[in-house]
Each structure stands twice: as structure tokens, then as C-alpha cells.
Design a protein around this motif. Structure first.
Motif, PDB file in Angstrom:
ATOM      1  N   ARG A 116       0.827  -1.204   0.000  1.00  0.00           N
ATOM      2  CA  ARG A 116       0.000   0.000   0.000  1.00  0.00           C
ATOM      3  C   ARG A 116       0.867   1.262   0.000  1.00  0.00           C
ATOM      4  NH1 ARG A 116      -2.802   2.442   4.499  1.00  0.00           N
ATOM      5  NH2 ARG A 116      -0.703   2.488   5.343  1.00  0.00           N
ATOM      6  N   ASP A 117       1.884   1.292   0.844  1.00  0.00           N
ATOM      7  CA  ASP A 117       2.736   2.472   0.934  1.00  0.00           C
ATOM      8  C   ASP A 117       3.544   2.689  -0.344  1.00  0.00           C
ATOM      9  OD1 ASP A 117       1.696   2.925   3.433  1.00  0.00           O
ATOM     10  OD2 ASP A 117       3.427   2.122   4.507  1.00  0.00           O
TER      11      ASP A 117
ATOM     12  N   PRO B  54      -3.780   7.213   3.306  1.00  0.00           N
ATOM     13  CA  PRO B  54      -4.075   5.924   3.934  1.00  0.00           C
ATOM     14  C   PRO B  54      -5.476   5.956   4.531  1.00  0.00           C
ATOM     15  CG  PRO B  54      -2.567   7.202   5.299  1.00  0.00           C
ATOM     16  CD  PRO B  54      -2.775   7.979   4.021  1.00  0.00           C
TER      17      PRO B  54
ATOM     18  N   SER C 226      -6.505  -0.741   8.183  1.00  0.00           N
ATOM     19  CA  SER C 226      -5.552   0.350   8.337  1.00  0.00           C
ATOM     20  C   SER C 226      -4.313   0.145   7.476  1.00  0.00           C
ATOM     21  CB  SER C 226      -5.143   0.480   9.806  1.00  0.00           C
ATOM     22  OG  SER C 226      -4.179   1.491   9.968  1.00  0.00           O
TER      23      SER C 226
ATOM     24  N   ILE D  94      -6.601   2.491   1.235  1.00  0.00           N
ATOM     25  CA  ILE D  94      -6.091   3.662   0.524  1.00  0.00           C
ATOM     26  C   ILE D  94      -7.274   4.458  -0.011  1.00  0.00           C
ATOM     27  CG2 ILE D  94      -5.755   2.254  -1.549  1.00  0.00           C
ATOM     28  CD1 ILE D  94      -3.476   4.149  -2.345  1.00  0.00           C
TER      29      ILE D  94
END
Length: 134
Positions: free
Chosen positions: A58-59, A74, A101, A105
Motif C-alpha cells: 500500500r505504501d 491511507p 488500516s 487507501i
């Protein structure tokens, strides 16, 4: 004053969600927002979950989107991860909250988003997911 335009805003958000559902759905890498038959989703934010087998974190996805000129955010942080509450020990495990969490996104969701911005988002996603596919 904005309440007077609520139908216009909800229509714009739903149109934007249709765009995202199509584009993100094509990748097969996201869990899209559910739409229950008995409810109308207003899509205040357009938030999805990146599947763990997407081939990108995701990051890393957020970083690549930003490098392509698209700011993402996020998903919300769970209460038990927020600084005021981290020091309170608990025996509970919040697997679902932690998963949302870590994988959630939010994409740009303004009612004023332009066609050019949508095209930039589409191109960025296409470029990123072509590069991460084996």
C-alpha cells in the motif's frame, strides 16, 4: 449552503466511484467498496483495500501514485493505534481494524475533480500495475 446542493454532490461522488470501480476493478488488486441493495453509498471518500497479493505494498503504491502527480491517503487509523491510546494495554486483538488500516487507501474524491485529473489517475494506475505484474 452546501446542503442545498446535496443531490448534485452525491451524483458527482457516485459518478467518480463508477470511474474508480471500473479502473481499479480491472487490476484485480483491490477490494472495492460494497454497495448494498438497500442503501445508497454517498462515497464521501473513495476508499479501497489493496489485496495482499497485489504485488505492491500500500505504501509503495501511494509513493508511486505521488510520483505520478496523484495524492492518495491511507485509510483511517484504528483507535488502538492512535497515540493517546497506545499506552493502554489490552488483551484484545483487532485483526480487521489492523488489516483495513494497513491495506486501505483513499483516492482523490473531490466533487470538482477534472477530466484531466481522472485521466492522470488512470494513466498512473495503468503504468504502476503493468510494471508490477509478472
Amino acid at each position: 449552503a452546501q446542503l442545498e446542493r446535496i443531490n448534485e454532490f452525491v451524483e458527482a461522488k457516485r459518478k467518480l466511484a463508477t470511474f474508480y470501480n471500473e479502473i481499479l476493478g480491472e487490476t484485480g488488486c483491490f477490494v472495492l467498496p460494497p454497495q448494498e441493495i438497500w442503501a445508497v453509498n454517498g462515497y464521501w471518500l473513495y476508499t479501497v483495500l489493496l489485496k495482499k497479493d497485489a504485488g505492491i505494498s500500500r505504501d509503495a503504491l501511494m509513493d508511486k501514485m505521488l510520483k505520478n502527480g496523484v495524492e492518495t491517503r491511507p485509510a483511517f487509523y484504528p483507535l488502538h493505534q492512535m497515540p493517546p491510546y497506545k499506552n493502554y494495554p489490552t488483551k484484545s486483538i483487532f485483526e480487521n481494524a489492523d488489516y483495513v488500516s494497513a491495506q486501505g487507501i483513499s483516492f482523490p474524491s473531490s466533487v470538482n475533480i477534472t477530466e484531466q485529473e481522472l485521466e492522470n489517475i488512470k494513466q498512473a494506475l495503468h503504468h504502476i500495475f503493468i510494471s508490477v505484474k509478472p
